[in-house]
Design an enzyme around this catalytic site. Structure first.
Site, PDB file in Angstrom:
ATOM      1  CB  SER A 136     -29.045  61.385   1.339  1.00 57.11           C
ATOM      2  OG  SER A 136     -30.352  61.886   1.431  1.00 57.11           O
ATOM      3  CE1 TYR A 160     -33.266  65.641   6.164  1.00 55.56           C
ATOM      4  CE2 TYR A 160     -33.313  64.433   4.089  1.00 55.56           C
ATOM      5  CZ  TYR A 160     -32.911  65.528   4.839  1.00 55.56           C
ATOM      6  OH  TYR A 160     -32.169  66.512   4.250  1.00 55.56           O
ATOM      7  CB  THR A 186     -30.604  65.352   8.910  1.00 55.86           C
ATOM      8  OG1 THR A 186     -29.446  64.750   8.341  1.00 55.86           O
ATOM      9  CG2 THR A 186     -30.669  66.803   8.469  1.00 55.86           C
ATOM     10  CE  LYS A 276     -25.328  66.603   7.154  1.00 59.31           C
ATOM     11  NZ  LYS A 276     -26.391  67.322   6.455  1.00 59.31           N
ATOM     12  CG  HIS A 300     -29.258  70.890   5.201  1.00 58.46           C
ATOM     13  ND1 HIS A 300     -29.899  69.934   5.928  1.00 58.46           N
ATOM     14  CD2 HIS A 300     -29.400  70.501   3.911  1.00 58.46           C
ATOM     15  CE1 HIS A 300     -30.416  69.013   5.117  1.00 58.46           C
ATOM     16  NE2 HIS A 300     -30.117  69.341   3.879  1.00 58.46           N
ATOM     17  CB  THR A 332     -21.799  74.560   6.267  1.00 60.54           C
ATOM     18  OG1 THR A 332     -22.912  73.683   6.551  1.00 60.54           O
ATOM     19  CG2 THR A 332     -22.353  75.815   5.586  1.00 60.54           C
TER      20      THR A 332
HETATM   21  C1  LIG Z   1     -27.389  68.898  -3.392  1.00 67.85           C
HETATM   22  C2  LIG Z   1     -27.373  68.677  -1.917  1.00 67.85           C
HETATM   23  C3  LIG Z   1     -28.237  67.747  -1.355  1.00 67.85           C
HETATM   24  C4  LIG Z   1     -28.226  67.525   0.030  1.00 67.85           C
HETATM   25  N1  LIG Z   1     -29.042  66.566   0.561  1.00 67.85           N
HETATM   26  C5  LIG Z   1     -28.970  66.306   1.895  1.00 67.85           C
HETATM   27  C6  LIG Z   1     -29.737  65.263   2.466  1.00 67.85           C
HETATM   28  O1  LIG Z   1     -30.465  64.553   1.776  1.00 67.85           O
HETATM   29  N2  LIG Z   1     -29.639  65.052   3.796  1.00 67.85           N
HETATM   30  C7  LIG Z   1     -28.807  65.808   4.609  1.00 67.85           C
HETATM   31  O2  LIG Z   1     -28.750  65.579   5.821  1.00 67.85           O
HETATM   32  N3  LIG Z   1     -28.066  66.797   4.077  1.00 67.85           N
HETATM   33  C8  LIG Z   1     -28.114  67.053   2.751  1.00 67.85           C
HETATM   34  N4  LIG Z   1     -27.336  68.038   2.224  1.00 67.85           N
HETATM   35  C9  LIG Z   1     -26.433  68.795   3.098  1.00 67.85           C
HETATM   36  C10 LIG Z   1     -25.056  68.132   3.150  1.00 67.85           C
HETATM   37  O3  LIG Z   1     -25.120  66.902   3.816  1.00 67.85           O
HETATM   38  C11 LIG Z   1     -24.037  69.021   3.863  1.00 67.85           C
HETATM   39  O4  LIG Z   1     -24.529  69.361   5.136  1.00 67.85           O
HETATM   40  C12 LIG Z   1     -23.698  70.291   3.088  1.00 67.85           C
HETATM   41  O5  LIG Z   1     -23.646  70.041   1.705  1.00 67.85           O
HETATM   42  C13 LIG Z   1     -22.364  70.844   3.548  1.00 67.85           C
HETATM   43  O6  LIG Z   1     -22.065  72.046   2.909  1.00 67.85           O
HETATM   44  P1  LIG Z   1     -21.124  72.141   1.600  1.00 67.85           P
HETATM   45  O7  LIG Z   1     -21.956  71.736   0.439  1.00 67.85           O
HETATM   46  O8  LIG Z   1     -20.735  73.569   1.561  1.00 67.85           O
HETATM   47  O9  LIG Z   1     -19.957  71.203   1.813  1.00 67.85           O
HETATM   48  C14 LIG Z   1     -27.349  68.279   0.844  1.00 67.85           C
HETATM   49  C15 LIG Z   1     -26.482  69.200   0.268  1.00 67.85           C
HETATM   50  C16 LIG Z   1     -26.493  69.403  -1.099  1.00 67.85           C
HETATM   51  C17 LIG Z   1     -25.515  70.397  -1.693  1.00 67.85           C
END
Ligand SMILES: Cc1cc2nc3c(=O)[nH]c(=O)nc-3n(C[C@H](O)[C@H](O)[C@H](O)COP(=O)(O)O)c2cc1C
Length: 413
Positions: A136, A160, A186, A276, A300, A332
């Site tokens: 990320s 981002y 994203t 994304k 997300h 997700t």
């Molecule tokens: C703790 C955490 C931090 C995340 N940080 C980012 C991020 O920095 N950038 C991003 O595009 N998505 C981020 N996400 C979203 C994830 O990339 C992903 O879309 C999401 O976790 C998918 O759902 P799931 O946790 O149910 O598998 C984050 C998710 C979590 C749980």
């Protein structure tokens, strides 16, 4: 009446084959976890409340996340019988390269906060399993260190586009130089979602010591020892630190990003470019028509707009609209390998896991991420065999019915 006899000592001895106890506590703990939810239970026990809640939580009422998980639970599978599937091939081609399994690791920010090994553990576990790892923009390990942890495997970078465009462009350049092959742009974060658990916990980076955090730390000494004896937690690629997570996110995000930014990034990035956070059919079509290499249907992990569409429900209609050859991916709510099998059957080319990976990480560092991957691999393999398919291409929409719990109310009553 059953015939009785005296117990035979040799039979008794056979029954007394005690297993050698596992002395390695971490290994014992992880082997006892049979599902991703089991890893979550261990993670919760071992991680300070604020860090666990930051990971586990979602936005506002957390309805987007619970509905997405529910949608996967509301699958009915339709197996074929008497079709040999002794060996199954779970490998696939995605965005111009191989993956040994139909999922990769999603980008997550602040990962070293959850467990000190952070992104390096994720990248090394991905390398060992032959799947892609995504770093990320808000990662706590640098682009170059992730490359070191996964030198021969596939690394992807999540971008981002920030208010200060030059910072984002600098990251794009560094990721390209380090040989990252795919960029995930994203687009579902014009502003930060309302993560109420973080607000209630007074969650800040770096963590603040209050009476509450100290009491909460007592049964979790290892996390704190790790935290205090390893390099300071900061964004590896950004200079902004300090403040609540919402404040940090809001300073990193820009509500004015648009299709123009997509064109600029396209012109700078030599590898594959995917978007994304796509959440409707029209945007999916527009992006594929404009020539992006793929889209990720995602809300997300429910962390942005609450009550957003369920990506798994959106999937069949998007695939129908953009065609079977387009690279549509999904995340997700994935907590089980069967969720991944169902997504592939409904037309996804690939899936990403966020929390499933982080629960493993919090439960046991690198070995915990290995355990996450191994649980999902076993579940995918078993589900495929039970369905009577021996490769991912054999999975079709007819293998899955999405049972409807919530449907739109008819317009005319
Ligand atoms: C703790 C955490 C931090 C995340 N940080 C980012 C991020 O920095 N950038 C991003 O595009 N998505 C981020 N996400 C979203 C994830 O990339 C992903 O879309 C999401 O976790 C998918 O759902 P799931 O946790 O149910 O598998 C984050 C998710 C979590 C749980």
């Amino acid at each position: 009446m059953a015939k009785r006899q005296l117990p035979n000592p040799s039979e008794l001895l056979e029954l007394m084959q005690f297993k050698k106890p596992e002395l390695d506590g971490r290994k014992r703990r992880l082997e006892g976890a049979l599902t991703i939810y089991d890893l979550r239970t261990i993670a919760k026990r071992r991680t300070p409340k604020a860090a666990f809640d930051y990971t586990d939580g979602a936005a506002e009422g957390e309805l987007s996340l619970s509905r997405a998980r529910q949608a996967f639970e509301d699958i009915e599978f339709h197996p074929d019988i008497l079709r040999p599937a002794a060996d199954v091939d779970m490998s696939t081609e995605i965005l111009g390269g191989p993956s040994a399994l139909p999922f990769g690791i999603a980008p997550t920010g602040f990962t070293r906060l959850m467990q000190t090994e952070g992104e390096s553990a994720g990248a090394a576990a991905a390398a060992a399993a032959g799947i892609p790892f995504t770093l990320s923009t808000l990662g706590t390990t640098s682009i170059e260190d992730v490359k070191k942890a996964n030198p021969d495997g596939r690394n992807w970078f999540q971008l981002y586009v920030m208010r200060d465009r030059e910072i984002s462009y600098g990251l794009v350049k560094r990721a390209a130089e380090a040989g990252f092959d795919t960029l995930q742009f994203t687009v579902d974060t014009p502003v930060a979602g309302a993560r109420l658990r973080d607000k209630r916990n007074g969650f800040a980076i770096p963590p603040q010591l209050t009476v509450g955090t100290i009491v909460n730390a007592i049964p979790r000494p290892w996390w704190w020892i790790d935290f205090l004896t390893t390099p300071k937690l900061e964004f590896a690629s950004l200079s902004t630190t300090g403040g609540t997570v919402g404040e940090l996110l809001n300073s990193a995000m820009d509500p004015t990003i648009s299709y123009d930014d997509l064109d600029i990034i396209r012109s700078m990035w030599p590898g594959k470019l995917v978007v994304k956070g796509v959440q409707n059919i029209e945007d999916s079509k527009r992006l594929i028509d404009q020539g992006v290499d793929g889209i990720i249907l995602s809300n997300h992990g429910g962390r942005q707009l609450d009550r957003a569409p369920i990506p798994f429900h959106l999937l069949p209609a998007v695939v129908r609209e953009v065609g079977k050859d387009a690279t549509v991916m999904i995340d997700t709510g994935i907590m089980n390998g069967a969720d991944i099998v169902a997504s592939i059957a409904m037309g996804a080319k690939f899936t990403l896991i966020g929390r499933a990976y982080l629960y493993g990480l919090m439960a046991g560092g690198r070995q915990g991420v290995d355990r996450t991957i191994s649980i999902l691999r076993t579940e995918i393999e078993r589900t495929m065999k039970l369905l009577g398919v021996s490769s991912l291409d054999e999975l079709e929409p007819r293998h899955v019915t999405q049972l409807a719990r919530l449907g739109p109310r008819p317009l005319e009553v």
